[in-house]
Write a protein that holds these residues in place. Structure first.
Motif, mmCIF file in Angstrom:
data_model
loop_
_atom_site.group_PDB
_atom_site.id
_atom_site.type_symbol
_atom_site.label_atom_id
_atom_site.label_comp_id
_atom_site.label_asym_id
_atom_site.label_seq_id
_atom_site.Cartn_x
_atom_site.Cartn_y
_atom_site.Cartn_z
ATOM 1 N N TYR A 86 0.852 -1.192 0.000
ATOM 2 C CA TYR A 86 0.000 0.000 0.000
ATOM 3 C C TYR A 86 0.891 1.247 0.000
ATOM 4 O O TYR A 86 0.984 1.962 0.993
ATOM 5 C CB TYR A 86 -0.928 -0.010 1.216
ATOM 6 C CG TYR A 86 -1.808 -1.244 1.288
ATOM 7 C CD1 TYR A 86 -3.053 -1.256 0.670
ATOM 8 C CD2 TYR A 86 -1.365 -2.396 1.939
ATOM 9 C CE1 TYR A 86 -3.850 -2.400 0.708
ATOM 10 C CE2 TYR A 86 -2.161 -3.538 1.971
ATOM 11 C CZ TYR A 86 -3.391 -3.529 1.360
ATOM 12 O OH TYR A 86 -4.181 -4.666 1.394
ATOM 13 N N PRO A 87 1.555 1.508 -1.117
ATOM 14 C CA PRO A 87 2.577 2.568 -1.149
ATOM 15 C C PRO A 87 2.036 3.982 -0.953
ATOM 16 O O PRO A 87 2.825 4.912 -0.758
ATOM 17 C CB PRO A 87 3.199 2.408 -2.548
ATOM 18 C CG PRO A 87 2.145 1.713 -3.358
ATOM 19 C CD PRO A 87 1.445 0.803 -2.396
ATOM 20 N N ASP A 88 0.719 4.149 -0.980
ATOM 21 C CA ASP A 88 0.152 5.483 -0.767
ATOM 22 C C ASP A 88 -0.273 5.721 0.676
ATOM 23 O O ASP A 88 -0.678 6.831 1.036
ATOM 24 C CB ASP A 88 -1.067 5.694 -1.675
ATOM 25 C CG ASP A 88 -2.183 4.684 -1.413
ATOM 26 O OD1 ASP A 88 -1.856 3.517 -1.069
ATOM 27 O OD2 ASP A 88 -3.366 5.058 -1.528
ATOM 28 N N LYS A 89 -0.162 4.698 1.525
ATOM 29 C CA LYS A 89 -0.620 4.801 2.903
ATOM 30 C C LYS A 89 0.518 5.181 3.850
ATOM 31 O O LYS A 89 1.669 4.796 3.663
ATOM 32 C CB LYS A 89 -1.240 3.475 3.363
ATOM 33 C CG LYS A 89 -2.510 3.077 2.596
ATOM 34 C CD LYS A 89 -3.641 4.054 2.850
ATOM 35 C CE LYS A 89 -4.993 3.521 2.356
ATOM 36 N NZ LYS A 89 -5.081 3.370 0.908
ATOM 37 N N HIS A 90 0.155 5.940 4.896
ATOM 38 C CA HIS A 90 1.118 6.385 5.900
ATOM 39 C C HIS A 90 0.997 5.545 7.170
ATOM 40 O O HIS A 90 -0.049 4.949 7.429
ATOM 41 C CB HIS A 90 0.881 7.852 6.243
ATOM 42 C CG HIS A 90 1.260 8.786 5.136
ATOM 43 N ND1 HIS A 90 2.161 9.816 5.302
ATOM 44 C CD2 HIS A 90 0.868 8.833 3.828
ATOM 45 C CE1 HIS A 90 2.301 10.471 4.150
ATOM 46 N NE2 HIS A 90 1.526 9.902 3.249
ATOM 47 N N LEU A 91 2.074 5.515 7.954
ATOM 48 C CA LEU A 91 2.092 4.771 9.207
ATOM 49 C C LEU A 91 2.558 5.678 10.331
ATOM 50 O O LEU A 91 3.634 6.285 10.250
ATOM 51 C CB LEU A 91 3.023 3.560 9.105
ATOM 52 C CG LEU A 91 3.212 2.736 10.386
ATOM 53 C CD1 LEU A 91 1.882 2.119 10.841
ATOM 54 C CD2 LEU A 91 4.259 1.648 10.181
ATOM 55 N N TYR A 92 1.749 5.760 11.386
ATOM 56 C CA TYR A 92 2.080 6.530 12.587
ATOM 57 C C TYR A 92 2.460 5.528 13.673
ATOM 58 O O TYR A 92 1.641 4.692 14.062
ATOM 59 C CB TYR A 92 0.886 7.386 13.018
ATOM 60 C CG TYR A 92 0.600 8.518 12.058
ATOM 61 C CD1 TYR A 92 0.970 9.828 12.368
ATOM 62 C CD2 TYR A 92 -0.009 8.279 10.831
ATOM 63 C CE1 TYR A 92 0.731 10.867 11.473
ATOM 64 C CE2 TYR A 92 -0.249 9.312 9.933
ATOM 65 C CZ TYR A 92 0.123 10.599 10.262
ATOM 66 O OH TYR A 92 -0.112 11.631 9.378
ATOM 67 N N ILE A 93 3.697 5.609 14.142
ATOM 68 C CA ILE A 93 4.223 4.648 15.109
ATOM 69 C C ILE A 93 4.350 5.326 16.466
ATOM 70 O O ILE A 93 5.105 6.297 16.618
ATOM 71 C CB ILE A 93 5.610 4.128 14.675
ATOM 72 C CG1 ILE A 93 5.544 3.510 13.269
ATOM 73 C CG2 ILE A 93 6.140 3.122 15.687
ATOM 74 C CD1 ILE A 93 6.916 3.160 12.695
#
Length: 240
Positions: A86-93
């Motif tokens: 999902y190269p358009d999605k962001h991840l908040y860690i």
């Protein structure tokens, strides 16, 4: 609704037309970075005990899903691999900081992101209730966006939002943000708020230019904003 922080929940969320997903990470006793919220496993698995008192092999045996759809506790590496689809999605860690480990969880997060080639990615964001963690990532990985999360009690003892670090954005809870609206765009920073689970809260965020909202109910958020968009379209002019 799917069990929180499970592969099934992430897979289903990533299929939606949303900005991205959020996860929490902790260290197991043997230093593995696991995707898990609570310090104790009892609320969301069929086991008992503290995450930092169990080796990863023990954590892997637990079911954090349902009887019909059992799920294993994930490593951050596994979630990053899933994100590749999902190269358009962001991840908040969000890095969790038990007393036993202190900064080690931040250091291990940095190692995992470095190994995955994501240390300069605009899709990765670090969020934390710890100013020390924000300072660490600002120094070690200045390309990553960092957000300082305000603790609930800061609404009383830190009403002006004084900070001891230089994050890219601020992250009060929705209740805190509504009570202290001046925190929106504080000092020109981006605003991230949590956990926004009612249509009224969602519309408040939209009307007050909140940049990112975290919700347990992404489908409800999509429906809420779709209805608002539909009702805001001007009626066609009558034919002459």
């Amino acid at each position: 609704m799917y069990p929180e922080l499970t592969r099934r929940a992430f897979e289903e969320a990533l299929k939606l037309p949303i900005h991205g997903i959020e996860c929490d990470v902790r260290l197991s006793r043997d230093g593995k970075l696991v995707v898990f919220h609570d310090a104790n496993v009892s609320r969301t698995t069929n086991g008992r005990g503290r995450v930092d008192c169990m080796d990863y092999a023990q954590l892997r045996e637990l079911n954090c899903g349902t009887d019909e759809d059992p799920q294993q506790i994930m490593l951050l590496e596994e979630l990053l691999e899933l994100m590749q689809d999902y190269p358009d999605k962001h991840l908040y860690i969000e890095t969790k900081h038990p007393t036993l480990y202190g900064p080690e969880v931040d250091e291990q997060t940095l190692r995992v992101l470095t190994y995955a080639g994501l240390l300069h990615s605009e899709r990765i964001h670090i969020i934390s209730f710890s100013h020390k963690a924000v300072r660490y990532f600002t120094h070690m990985a200045p390309q990553l966006e960092t957000y300082y999360l305000f603790r609930v009690r800061e609404k009383r003892w830190n009403p002006r939002g004084t900070m001891l670090s230089r994050p890219y954005g601020v992250g009060p809870s929705i209740q805190h943000l509504q009570a202290r609206q001046q925190l929106v765009g504080l000092r020109g920073l981006k605003t991230y708020t949590w956990t926004v689970n009612t249509p009224r809260q969602m519309m408040w965020c939209r009307d007050h230019n909140v940049d990112v909202l975290a919700t347990d109910l992404p489908n409800l958020a999509l429906e809420t904003f779709a209805r608002a968009d539909a009702t805001s379209v001007p009626a066609p002019a009558p034919a002459s």
